[in-house]
Motif scaffolding. Structure first.
Motif, PDB file in Angstrom:
ATOM      1  N   VAL A  65     -21.915  -9.785  33.345  1.00 21.90           N
ATOM      2  CA  VAL A  65     -20.820  -9.527  32.404  1.00 21.90           C
ATOM      3  C   VAL A  65     -20.084 -10.839  32.171  1.00 21.90           C
ATOM      4  N   ASP A  66     -19.903 -11.212  30.908  1.00 22.12           N
ATOM      5  CA  ASP A  66     -19.228 -12.478  30.622  1.00 22.12           C
ATOM      6  C   ASP A  66     -17.734 -12.364  30.914  1.00 22.12           C
ATOM      7  N   GLY A  67     -17.118 -13.504  31.181  1.00 24.24           N
ATOM      8  CA  GLY A  67     -15.725 -13.530  31.594  1.00 24.24           C
ATOM      9  C   GLY A  67     -14.766 -12.992  30.552  1.00 24.24           C
ATOM     10  N   LYS A  68     -15.022 -13.257  29.273  1.00 24.77           N
ATOM     11  CA  LYS A  68     -14.129 -12.780  28.223  1.00 24.77           C
ATOM     12  C   LYS A  68     -14.082 -11.266  28.186  1.00 24.77           C
ATOM     13  N   ARG A  69     -15.242 -10.635  28.342  1.00 22.18           N
ATOM     14  CA  ARG A  69     -15.291  -9.163  28.327  1.00 22.18           C
ATOM     15  C   ARG A  69     -14.618  -8.601  29.574  1.00 22.18           C
ATOM     16  N   LEU A  70     -14.821  -9.259  30.709  1.00 18.56           N
ATOM     17  CA  LEU A  70     -14.174  -8.791  31.935  1.00 18.56           C
ATOM     18  C   LEU A  70     -12.654  -8.835  31.804  1.00 18.56           C
ATOM     19  N   ARG A  71     -12.129  -9.906  31.225  1.00 14.78           N
ATOM     20  CA  ARG A  71     -10.682 -10.011  31.077  1.00 14.78           C
ATOM     21  C   ARG A  71     -10.131  -8.965  30.122  1.00 14.78           C
ATOM     22  N   ALA A  72     -10.933  -8.565  29.124  1.00 20.90           N
ATOM     23  CA  ALA A  72     -10.486  -7.530  28.197  1.00 20.90           C
ATOM     24  C   ALA A  72     -10.500  -6.147  28.846  1.00 20.90           C
ATOM     25  N   MET A  73     -11.486  -5.895  29.690  1.00 27.05           N
ATOM     26  CA  MET A  73     -11.586  -4.593  30.337  1.00 27.05           C
ATOM     27  C   MET A  73     -10.711  -4.488  31.578  1.00 27.05           C
ATOM     28  N   LEU A  74     -10.477  -5.625  32.242  1.00 24.98           N
ATOM     29  CA  LEU A  74      -9.715  -5.638  33.490  1.00 24.98           C
ATOM     30  C   LEU A  74      -8.627  -6.703  33.393  1.00 24.98           C
ATOM     31  N   THR A 237     -12.845   8.613  33.385  1.00 21.43           N
ATOM     32  CA  THR A 237     -14.018   7.853  33.822  1.00 21.43           C
ATOM     33  C   THR A 237     -15.119   8.019  32.794  1.00 21.43           C
ATOM     34  N   VAL A 238     -15.563   6.916  32.245  1.00 22.72           N
ATOM     35  CA  VAL A 238     -16.652   6.901  31.270  1.00 22.72           C
ATOM     36  C   VAL A 238     -17.873   6.280  31.938  1.00 22.72           C
ATOM     37  N   GLU A 252     -20.023   2.122  34.581  1.00 23.45           N
ATOM     38  CA  GLU A 252     -18.966   3.096  34.857  1.00 23.45           C
ATOM     39  C   GLU A 252     -17.616   2.393  34.763  1.00 23.45           C
ATOM     40  N   TYR A 253     -16.736   2.964  33.926  1.00 20.21           N
ATOM     41  CA  TYR A 253     -15.428   2.365  33.651  1.00 20.21           C
ATOM     42  C   TYR A 253     -14.372   3.446  33.812  1.00 20.21           C
ATOM     43  N   SER A 254     -13.411   3.199  34.702  1.00 17.08           N
ATOM     44  CA  SER A 254     -12.389   4.202  35.023  1.00 17.08           C
ATOM     45  C   SER A 254     -11.008   3.587  34.818  1.00 17.08           C
ATOM     46  N   VAL A 255     -10.122   4.372  34.184  1.00 19.26           N
ATOM     47  CA  VAL A 255      -8.754   3.951  33.923  1.00 19.26           C
ATOM     48  C   VAL A 255      -7.807   5.054  34.388  1.00 19.26           C
ATOM     49  N   GLN A 256      -6.862   4.699  35.227  1.00 20.51           N
ATOM     50  CA  GLN A 256      -5.857   5.655  35.704  1.00 20.51           C
ATOM     51  C   GLN A 256      -4.466   5.063  35.498  1.00 20.51           C
ATOM     52  N   ALA A 266      -9.328   8.269  24.880  1.00 18.35           N
ATOM     53  CA  ALA A 266     -10.788   8.355  24.949  1.00 18.35           C
ATOM     54  C   ALA A 266     -11.455   7.277  24.109  1.00 18.35           C
ATOM     55  N   THR A 267     -10.911   7.014  22.920  1.00 17.22           N
ATOM     56  CA  THR A 267     -11.559   6.058  22.019  1.00 17.22           C
ATOM     57  C   THR A 267     -11.618   4.667  22.630  1.00 17.22           C
ATOM     58  N   GLU A 268     -10.495   4.192  23.120  1.00 13.96           N
ATOM     59  CA  GLU A 268     -10.450   2.834  23.667  1.00 13.96           C
ATOM     60  C   GLU A 268     -11.305   2.703  24.919  1.00 13.96           C
ATOM     61  N   THR A 269     -11.222   3.689  25.813  1.00 13.18           N
ATOM     62  CA  THR A 269     -11.988   3.618  27.066  1.00 13.18           C
ATOM     63  C   THR A 269     -13.484   3.656  26.797  1.00 13.18           C
ATOM     64  N   GLN A 270     -13.911   4.550  25.903  1.00 10.57           N
ATOM     65  CA  GLN A 270     -15.337   4.656  25.598  1.00 10.57           C
ATOM     66  C   GLN A 270     -15.848   3.427  24.862  1.00 10.57           C
ATOM     67  N   ASP A 271     -15.043   2.895  23.956  1.00  8.72           N
ATOM     68  CA  ASP A 271     -15.486   1.726  23.184  1.00  8.72           C
ATOM     69  C   ASP A 271     -15.741   0.533  24.097  1.00  8.72           C
ATOM     70  N   LYS A 272     -14.857   0.307  25.063  1.00 10.95           N
ATOM     71  CA  LYS A 272     -15.038  -0.827  25.960  1.00 10.95           C
ATOM     72  C   LYS A 272     -16.294  -0.665  26.810  1.00 10.95           C
TER      73      LYS A 272
END
Length: 286
Positions: A65-74, A237-238, A252-256, A266-272
């Motif tokens: 996973v590239d760093g730019k995407r990681l910073r956007a997701m986390l 959790t998507v 697997e991507y989880s946001v709480q 749902a839209t933002e979590t699933q899109d990422k």
């Protein structure tokens, strides 16, 4: 007399020896021909083993996973130091006994707004009997089990069959619109109270768990919303699983959210999660 018998014996012995050799040779040829035919038949009935799968190894998951995407997701908290940020985005590799068969990596980020978890797993499937099933066939069996566990239908046409020829088309009765005079309440009847609460939102069908088109050879998305608690927020959790040849990829991507009463969109979590899965699929096609 003895001399005559000796001459007769000398005359016939070479012929007998020659005849015995001819019989033995004929028997050997017949036996060899029979075994060769049997071997040929047996060889013809044995299926040729399938070629090995496309992938013989797996990429390093923590660097996939590239760093730019990681910073956007986390997104990292502002309170983290530079060293802590580097450690966060470096990820934690999952234990693996065979790096060419199963590897994974996890990331964990916590901000004042939410706790976020991300994991990526690669699994290379190998068939130990390629005469019966190829590596791709075995990988598809693994994928189908994951699809079944997610309670998702198999992709395919679901259109209902056309009606039989000559059968009358069924028409649903159309309710007549009420007249304007009948729309108001009856004289003397109390008026119904008007609710001020907004209508309850309904989940859009296209945002639920579903099969994804165009992701690897086949893929699906599983969206789960955790139970709401009095003090804990609902976690979304998507999970996206897709197959590319003989490799199964799981994202697997989880946001709480931090505070109760909040639900991750749902839209933002699933899109990422989906964009990350698409980037990984392209990486395997390079």
């Amino acid at each position: 007399m003895d001399v005559e018998r000796t001459r007769v014996r000398r005359r016939f012995l070479p012929g007998i020896a020659m005849l015995t050799a001819l019989v033995a040779g004929a028997t050997g040829c017949t036996s060899g021909s029979g075994i060769g035919t049997s071997d040929q038949k047996n060889g013809g009935s044995t299926a040729a083993p399938a070629q090995p799968g496309k992938y013989r190894s797996l990429p390093q998951p923590c660097k996939a996973v590239d760093g730019k995407r990681l910073r956007a997701m986390l997104p990292a908290s502002d309170s983290l130091t530079t060293e802590q940020r580097e450690q966060l985005y470096a990820g934690t590799a999952e234990p693996s006994y065979d790096a060419d068969r199963h590897v994974g990596c996890r990331w964990n980020a916590q901000t004042p707004e939410a706790t976020l978890l991300l994991s990526v797993t690669f699994e290379r499937v190998v068939s130990y009997d390629r005469a019966a099933a190829s590596d791709d066939d075995k990988a598809r069996q693994v994928y189908v089990r994951r699809l079944t566990d997610a309670h998702l239908p198999f992709p395919g046409p679901t259109a209902s069959p056309p009606p039989a020829a000559g059968a009358p088309a069924s028409t649903a009765p159309v309710a007549s619109a009420p007249s304007a005079a009948g729309t108001g309440p009856a004289p003397g009847a109390p008026e119904a109270p008007v609710s001020s609460a907004p209508p309850s939102p309904t989940a859009s069908p296209e945002l639920g768990s579903r099969v994804l088109e165009g992701l690897g050879n086949e893929g699906f998305l599983d969206d789960k919303l955790g139970a709401a608690g009095a003090t804990a927020a609902q976690a979304r959790t998507v999970r996206i699983v897709f197959r590319t040849s003989n490799v199964i990829v799981t994202v697997e991507y989880s946001v709480q959210p931090s505070g109760p009463g909040r639900v991750p969109p749902a839209t933002e979590t699933q899109d990422k999660a989906r964009q990350l899965a698409e980037a990984l699929a392209e990486r395997f096609n390079e």
